[in-house]
Design a protein around this motif. Structure first.
Motif, PDB file in Angstrom:
ATOM      1  N   SER A  15       0.838  -1.200   0.000  1.00 61.56           N
ATOM      2  CA  SER A  15       0.000   0.000   0.000  1.00 61.56           C
ATOM      3  C   SER A  15       0.881   1.262   0.000  1.00 61.56           C
ATOM      4  CB  SER A  15      -0.886  -0.039   1.251  1.00 61.56           C
ATOM      5  OG  SER A  15      -1.640   1.117   1.370  1.00 61.56           O
ATOM      6  N   GLY A  18       0.567   3.544   2.953  1.00 66.65           N
ATOM      7  CA  GLY A  18       0.304   2.812   4.187  1.00 66.65           C
ATOM      8  C   GLY A  18       1.448   2.896   5.196  1.00 66.65           C
ATOM      9  N   ILE A  19       1.147   2.412   6.385  1.00 68.68           N
ATOM     10  CA  ILE A  19       2.108   2.427   7.499  1.00 68.68           C
ATOM     11  C   ILE A  19       3.306   1.516   7.193  1.00 68.68           C
ATOM     12  CG2 ILE A  19       2.380   1.759   9.934  1.00 68.68           C
ATOM     13  CD1 ILE A  19      -0.673   2.551  10.252  1.00 68.68           C
ATOM     14  N   ASP A  38       3.295  -8.437   0.393  1.00 71.90           N
ATOM     15  CA  ASP A  38       1.880  -8.039   0.394  1.00 71.90           C
ATOM     16  C   ASP A  38       1.080  -9.100  -0.369  1.00 71.90           C
ATOM     17  OD1 ASP A  38       0.612  -4.922   0.926  1.00 71.90           O
ATOM     18  OD2 ASP A  38      -0.691  -6.379  -0.059  1.00 71.90           O
ATOM     19  N   VAL A  63       2.902 -12.370  -0.625  1.00 73.66           N
ATOM     20  CA  VAL A  63       2.611 -13.258   0.504  1.00 73.66           C
ATOM     21  C   VAL A  63       1.247 -12.908   1.105  1.00 73.66           C
ATOM     22  CG1 VAL A  63       3.353 -13.992   2.818  1.00 73.66           C
ATOM     23  CG2 VAL A  63       5.080 -13.394   1.115  1.00 73.66           C
ATOM     24  N   ASP A  64       0.400 -13.928   1.209  1.00 73.87           N
ATOM     25  CA  ASP A  64      -0.850 -13.794   1.958  1.00 73.87           C
ATOM     26  C   ASP A  64      -0.542 -14.264   3.380  1.00 73.87           C
ATOM     27  OD1 ASP A  64      -3.278 -14.101   3.202  1.00 73.87           O
ATOM     28  OD2 ASP A  64      -4.169 -15.375   1.654  1.00 73.87           O
ATOM     29  N   VAL A  65      -0.578 -13.337   4.332  1.00 71.44           N
ATOM     30  CA  VAL A  65      -0.168 -13.695   5.697  1.00 71.44           C
ATOM     31  C   VAL A  65      -1.075 -14.743   6.336  1.00 71.44           C
ATOM     32  CG1 VAL A  65       0.986 -11.497   6.174  1.00 71.44           C
ATOM     33  CG2 VAL A  65      -1.437 -11.756   6.769  1.00 71.44           C
ATOM     34  N   ASN A  91       2.549  -5.980   9.809  1.00 70.94           N
ATOM     35  CA  ASN A  91       1.756  -4.772   9.548  1.00 70.94           C
ATOM     36  C   ASN A  91       0.463  -5.048   8.777  1.00 70.94           C
ATOM     37  OD1 ASN A  91       1.437  -1.729   8.810  1.00 70.94           O
ATOM     38  ND2 ASN A  91       1.590  -2.779   6.827  1.00 70.94           N
ATOM     39  N   TYR A 158     -12.635  -6.820  14.395  1.00 70.57           N
ATOM     40  CA  TYR A 158     -11.355  -6.108  14.280  1.00 70.57           C
ATOM     41  C   TYR A 158     -10.821  -5.782  15.680  1.00 70.57           C
ATOM     42  CZ  TYR A 158      -8.051  -2.417  12.754  1.00 70.57           C
ATOM     43  OH  TYR A 158      -6.944  -1.642  12.533  1.00 70.57           O
ATOM     44  N   LYS A 162      -7.368  -7.313  17.221  1.00 71.56           N
ATOM     45  CA  LYS A 162      -6.262  -6.436  17.615  1.00 71.56           C
ATOM     46  C   LYS A 162      -5.921  -6.596  19.096  1.00 71.56           C
ATOM     47  CE  LYS A 162      -5.145  -4.491  13.679  1.00 71.56           C
ATOM     48  NZ  LYS A 162      -3.898  -4.899  13.014  1.00 71.56           N
ATOM     49  N   GLY A 189      -4.177   5.316  16.733  1.00 64.93           N
ATOM     50  CA  GLY A 189      -5.533   5.817  16.578  1.00 64.93           C
ATOM     51  C   GLY A 189      -5.780   5.990  15.084  1.00 64.93           C
ATOM     52  N   ILE A 191      -5.293   6.970  11.548  1.00 64.80           N
ATOM     53  CA  ILE A 191      -4.179   7.456  10.740  1.00 64.80           C
ATOM     54  C   ILE A 191      -4.743   7.780   9.361  1.00 64.80           C
ATOM     55  CG2 ILE A 191      -1.898   6.889   9.800  1.00 64.80           C
ATOM     56  CD1 ILE A 191      -2.094   7.008  12.964  1.00 64.80           C
ATOM     57  N   THR A 194      -4.341   6.339   4.566  1.00 64.92           N
ATOM     58  CA  THR A 194      -4.058   4.954   4.177  1.00 64.92           C
ATOM     59  C   THR A 194      -5.300   4.348   3.510  1.00 64.92           C
ATOM     60  OG1 THR A 194      -4.811   3.744   6.136  1.00 64.92           O
ATOM     61  CG2 THR A 194      -2.651   4.802   6.299  1.00 64.92           C
ATOM     62  N   GLU A 195      -5.125   3.142   3.007  1.00 63.24           N
ATOM     63  CA  GLU A 195      -6.234   2.500   2.266  1.00 63.24           C
ATOM     64  C   GLU A 195      -7.273   1.865   3.192  1.00 63.24           C
ATOM     65  OE1 GLU A 195      -6.349   2.792  -1.038  1.00 63.24           O
ATOM     66  OE2 GLU A 195      -4.484   3.938  -0.836  1.00 63.24           O
ATOM     67  N   ILE A 196      -6.888   1.642   4.443  1.00 62.93           N
ATOM     68  CA  ILE A 196      -7.721   0.789   5.303  1.00 62.93           C
ATOM     69  C   ILE A 196      -9.100   1.416   5.603  1.00 62.93           C
ATOM     70  CG2 ILE A 196      -7.020   1.529   7.659  1.00 62.93           C
ATOM     71  CD1 ILE A 196      -6.579  -1.619   8.117  1.00 62.93           C
TER      72      ILE A 196
END
Ligand code: NAD
Length: 253
Positions: A15, A18-19, A38, A63-65, A91, A158, A162, A189, A191, A194-196
């Motif tokens: 991304s 992204g972070i 990713d 890679v699919d985690v 991440n 989610y 987390k 908090g 951010i 990003t795409e999320i």
């Protein structure tokens, strides 16, 4: 920070805003070898070029985690090429803004498989190699959602995943501290950029959110990446099992 001769794997680094990508930039500026991974490889080639321009050495892997075999192969391939893994930044993450009443088993499993099981798969795969070298830095992405029971854009699955990441990280810190391995989490908090959050962060919504942030702005990827970079550095070696809030004061505990 100096990351010369250090090898880092970062998940979800594709991304562009992204972070993970920003963390990769900071590690690359310090001279690290970065393995950018990713599930979506669309931007990984560009990412590799970007890291090389910043002074680091980089390769990419799709890679699919949430796939144990892919997670294990990623680590094996990294060790085959570079001889070790010093740093793992878990991440990769997804969120779904669903009400508890609407979450299907399939959606629950998807959110858990990426956010929680993925952290377990990658961590389990790197630990034997880190243990062998008596050195390792593992950093997992949690979220303010996991602490306060609900995020702004994530659902209960989610939040639960987390919170699970934080519990798991503390257990890794305890079990593998004796082998020179630290494991910490950051809990950002909101951010921006990003795409999320998808298209849900409207200007109106942003104003409402900022009203609840003492520091008066949403976070930026740099705010998170700076903290991650410190926590995975060699000098942070006496910090483990920690969860660092990065939220502008929106949640203080
Ligand atoms: N942005 C925020 O407000 C915020 C707040 C708290 C925590 N976080 C966490 O920070 C991390 C990074 O999020 P971001 O905001 O940069 O989001 P992002 O969507 O920009 O980046 C996430 C990356 O993860 C990748 N990904 C998704 N599923 C994957 C899978 N199965 N395997 C591998 N990669 C996968 C995506 O392709 C994407 O590149 C996530 O864990 C997220 O939960 C974000």
């Amino acid at each position: 920070m100096n990351f010369k001769d250090q090898v880092a794997i970062i998940t979800g680094a594709g991304s562009e805003n992204g972070i993970g990508r920003e963390t990769a930039r900071q590690l690359s500026k310090g001279g690290a070898t970065v393995v950018l991974t990713d599930i979506d490889d669309t931007h990984l080639d560009d990412a590799v070029k970007e890291m090389k321009n910043l002074g680091g050495h980089a390769i990419s892997m799709k890679v699919d985690v949430s796939n144990q075999e892919q997670a294990a192969n990623c680590v094996k391939e990294t060790v085959n090429q570079f001889g070790k893994v010093d740093i793992l930044v878990n991440n990769a993450g997804i969120s779904r803004p669903s009400s508890i009443l609407d979450i299907t088993e399939k959606e629950w499993d998807l959110v858990f498989n990426v956010n929680m099981k993925g952290v377990f798969f990658l961590t389990q795969a790197v630990l034997p190699y880190m243990k062998e070298k008596n050195y390792g830095r593992i950093l997992n992405l949690s979220s303010v959602s996991g602490k306060r029971g609900g995020g702004i854009f994530g659902g209960s699955h989610y939040s639960a995943a987390k919170a699970g990441v934080t519990g798991f990280s503390k257990a890794v810190a305890r079990e593998f501290g004796p082998y020179g391995i630290t494991c910490n989490t950051v809990a950002p908090g909101l951010i921006g950029g990003t795409e999320i959050t998808g298209d849900q962060l409207t200007d109106e919504k942003k104003k409402q959110i900022i009203a609840g942030i003492p520091l008066g702005r949403v976070g930026e990827v740099k705010d998170v990446a700076h903290s991650i970079t410190f926590l995975v550095s060699e000098p942070a070696g006496y910090i483990t099992g920690e969860e660092l809030d990065i939220n502008g004061g929106s949640h203080i505990d």
